[in-house]
Design an enzyme around this catalytic site. Structure first.
Site, PDB file in Angstrom:
ATOM      1  N   GLN A  73     -10.066   4.071 -13.630  1.00  0.00           N
ATOM      2  CA  GLN A  73     -10.591   3.138 -13.901  1.00  0.00           C
ATOM      3  C   GLN A  73      -9.748   1.081 -13.786  1.00  0.00           C
ATOM      4  O   GLN A  73     -10.356   0.608 -14.051  1.00  0.00           O
ATOM      5  CB  GLN A  73      -9.843   3.732 -15.340  1.00  0.00           C
ATOM      6  CG  GLN A  73     -10.367   2.344 -16.568  1.00  0.00           C
ATOM      7  CD  GLN A  73     -10.494   2.367 -18.039  1.00  0.00           C
ATOM      8  OE1 GLN A  73     -11.195   3.212 -17.956  1.00  0.00           O
ATOM      9  NE2 GLN A  73      -9.393   0.977 -19.222  1.00  0.00           N
ATOM     10  N   GLU A  74      -8.423   1.279 -12.812  1.00  0.00           N
ATOM     11  CA  GLU A  74      -8.545   0.297 -11.850  1.00  0.00           C
ATOM     12  C   GLU A  74      -9.283  -0.304 -11.603  1.00  0.00           C
ATOM     13  O   GLU A  74      -9.824  -1.611 -11.457  1.00  0.00           O
ATOM     14  CB  GLU A  74      -7.139   0.556 -11.510  1.00  0.00           C
ATOM     15  CG  GLU A  74      -6.817  -1.668 -11.133  1.00  0.00           C
ATOM     16  CD  GLU A  74      -5.167  -1.058 -10.700  1.00  0.00           C
ATOM     17  OE1 GLU A  74      -4.760  -2.417  -9.848  1.00  0.00           O
ATOM     18  OE2 GLU A  74      -4.719   0.037 -11.138  1.00  0.00           O
ATOM     19  N   SER A 102       0.619  -1.152   0.246  1.00  0.00           N
ATOM     20  CA  SER A 102       0.352  -0.214   0.136  1.00  0.00           C
ATOM     21  C   SER A 102       0.961   1.508   0.106  1.00  0.00           C
ATOM     22  O   SER A 102       0.437   2.171  -0.329  1.00  0.00           O
ATOM     23  CB  SER A 102      -1.086  -0.284   0.884  1.00  0.00           C
ATOM     24  OG  SER A 102      -1.630  -1.125   0.963  1.00  0.00           O
ATOM     25  N   LEU A 108     -25.831 -21.563   1.971  1.00  0.00           N
ATOM     26  CA  LEU A 108     -27.062 -21.815   2.352  1.00  0.00           C
ATOM     27  C   LEU A 108     -26.735 -23.104   1.261  1.00  0.00           C
ATOM     28  O   LEU A 108     -27.987 -23.833   1.137  1.00  0.00           O
ATOM     29  CB  LEU A 108     -28.147 -20.698   0.789  1.00  0.00           C
ATOM     30  CG  LEU A 108     -28.271 -19.537   2.065  1.00  0.00           C
ATOM     31  CD1 LEU A 108     -29.121 -19.050   1.063  1.00  0.00           C
ATOM     32  CD2 LEU A 108     -29.365 -20.129   3.335  1.00  0.00           C
ATOM     33  N   THR A 135      -6.353  -1.918  -0.708  1.00  0.00           N
ATOM     34  CA  THR A 135      -7.125  -2.978   0.609  1.00  0.00           C
ATOM     35  C   THR A 135      -8.017  -1.756   0.337  1.00  0.00           C
ATOM     36  O   THR A 135      -8.650  -0.533   0.296  1.00  0.00           O
ATOM     37  CB  THR A 135      -6.313  -3.048   1.215  1.00  0.00           C
ATOM     38  OG1 THR A 135      -6.409  -1.496   2.254  1.00  0.00           O
ATOM     39  CG2 THR A 135      -4.590  -3.189   0.843  1.00  0.00           C
TER      40      THR A 135
END
Length: 382
Positions: free
Chosen positions: A244-245, A133, A340, A368
């Site tokens: 855009q990413e 990051s 489920l 993140t």
């Protein structure tokens, strides 16, 4: 889907793409998952049918298509599997746009045609073993030596890392720059670059067909002609393209959630317990209703952002909201859908098991959830 931006030519494109994938992808996907990679032959077939980088200008061999074609490609490839969509959509809508926007005319002529045909597969190398990051904290360096840069460092978690022919490497051309991000540049490393090698294929818990690898640069000689844009502008270029990413990742996660709900609804309608379909139990109905509501909210928000992005708006705050919320929503949907399915949901032969494994990393890559919230807080001037 009643998306206002979908026109007739887009519907025709989706139909053609689906037919192609039904023949060339779905029958082979399980084998690709076992092999832990998608064969280059599939990339070539994608390119041969106009499914790679259709947005590129016709002068380089593209179709000059609008972003809706990219949306459709992301959605339909995601339906096959996240391992398929991750690498191809990264190539189509995340890496190649750097060449188109920041590349010189010579670089565009050299690289874009191959990106369209599938002869050249691309990757972008940002993350390092000690820097994720904190992009300004990267340690990979590129020192100018005549007509070359001498590149040293290592990258990790690189999608398309094994197959890539062109890799945009985020590096420091000025390690002493203050602030540090002003020393970052982008170099394009080609497959046969001296001093460049690939580490092991990384063994991920999900997205098995998506090839992910380590990259190693030991006095790698990269021509100065492969500098993308200007020295010291790399961080700025990355920040510009991240909108855009992150929108692409949101599209993928939204599609995953929709697919998981669809297969779970089919399952609960056909699975019987205590003499009736489990879809008739109130708990099942409530869980399905809750997921359907969240998924509808996600789709409505996402469709609005797609239109705004196509209109050239700065949607940094909202796309950060969409990236974190939709990726986390998809994880919740995966957990509820597996529950489920009962014990069968834990069996690899059931599709929900694979999608449950694949989706968690979407809240990590491309920024993140925590980084997205930090961006939103800054945009709110907190």
């Amino acid at each position: 889907m009643n998306n206002n931006y979908i026109q007739e030519e887009h519907r025709i494109f989706r139909s053609t793409l689906r037919k192609f994938l039904e023949k060339e992808a779905y029958p082979h996907f399980e084998q690709w998952e076992k092999d832990r990679e998608i064969p280059r032959q599939f990339w070539k077939k994608m390119g041969g049918n106009g499914f790679l980088c259709p947005w590129i200008d016709e002068s380089y061999g593209g179709l000059n298509a609008d972003f809706v074609y990219s949306v459709i490609l992301n959605e339909e490839l995601e339906k096959v599997g996240q391992g398929v969509s991750s690498g191809i959509c990264l190539h189509n809508d995340i890496v190649t746009p750097y060449f188109s926007t920041y590349g010189s005319e010579e670089q565009k002529q050299r690289w874009l045609p191959g990106c369209i045909t599938g002869d050249l597969i691309t990757a972008v190398a940002m993350t390092e073993p000690g820097a994720g990051s904190d992009l300004a904290g990267i340690r990979t360096t590129a020192v100018r030596d005549g007509d070359h840069y001498i590149l040293n460092g290592g990258k990790i978690f690189i999608t398309n890392g094994l197959h890539a022919d062109l890799i945009i490497v985020v590096c420091k051309t000025d390690p002493k720059a203050n602030p540090a991000y002003k020393g970052i540049s982008l170099l394009v490393v080609e497959r046969d670059t001296p001093g460049f090698s690939r580490g092991k294929k990384l063994d991920k818990i999900g997205m098995h067909s998506g090839d992910t690898a380590e990259l190693i640069f030991e006095d790698a000689k990269v021509p100065v002609a492969n500098l993308l844009g200007e020295e010291g502008k790399g961080f700025s270029y990355l920040m510009t393209k991240l909108q855009q990413e992150r929108l692409v990742v949101a599209i993928q996660c939204q599609t995953e959630a929709e697919e998981m709900l669809k297969i779970t609804m089919d399952y609960v309608k056909n699975r019987r317990a205590f003499g009736k379909s489990i879809s008739q139990f109130q708990n099942t109905q409530f869980k399905i209703a809750e997921m359907a509501t969240e998924i509808e909210i996600g789709r409505t928000f996402l469709d609005d952002l797609i239109v705004r992005h196509m209109e050239g708006e700065d949607i940094t705050k909202k796309v950060s909201m969409a990236k974190w919320w939709i990726s986390e929503m998809a994880k919740r949907v995966a957990a509820e859908c597996l529950q489920l399915h009962g014990g069968y949901g834990y069996m690899e032969e059931y599709e929900i098991a694979r999608r449950y494994r694949d989706i968690p990393v979407a809240s990590i890559y491309a920024g993140t959830t925590e980084i997205m919230k930090t961006i939103i807080a800054k945009q709110l001037e907190l």
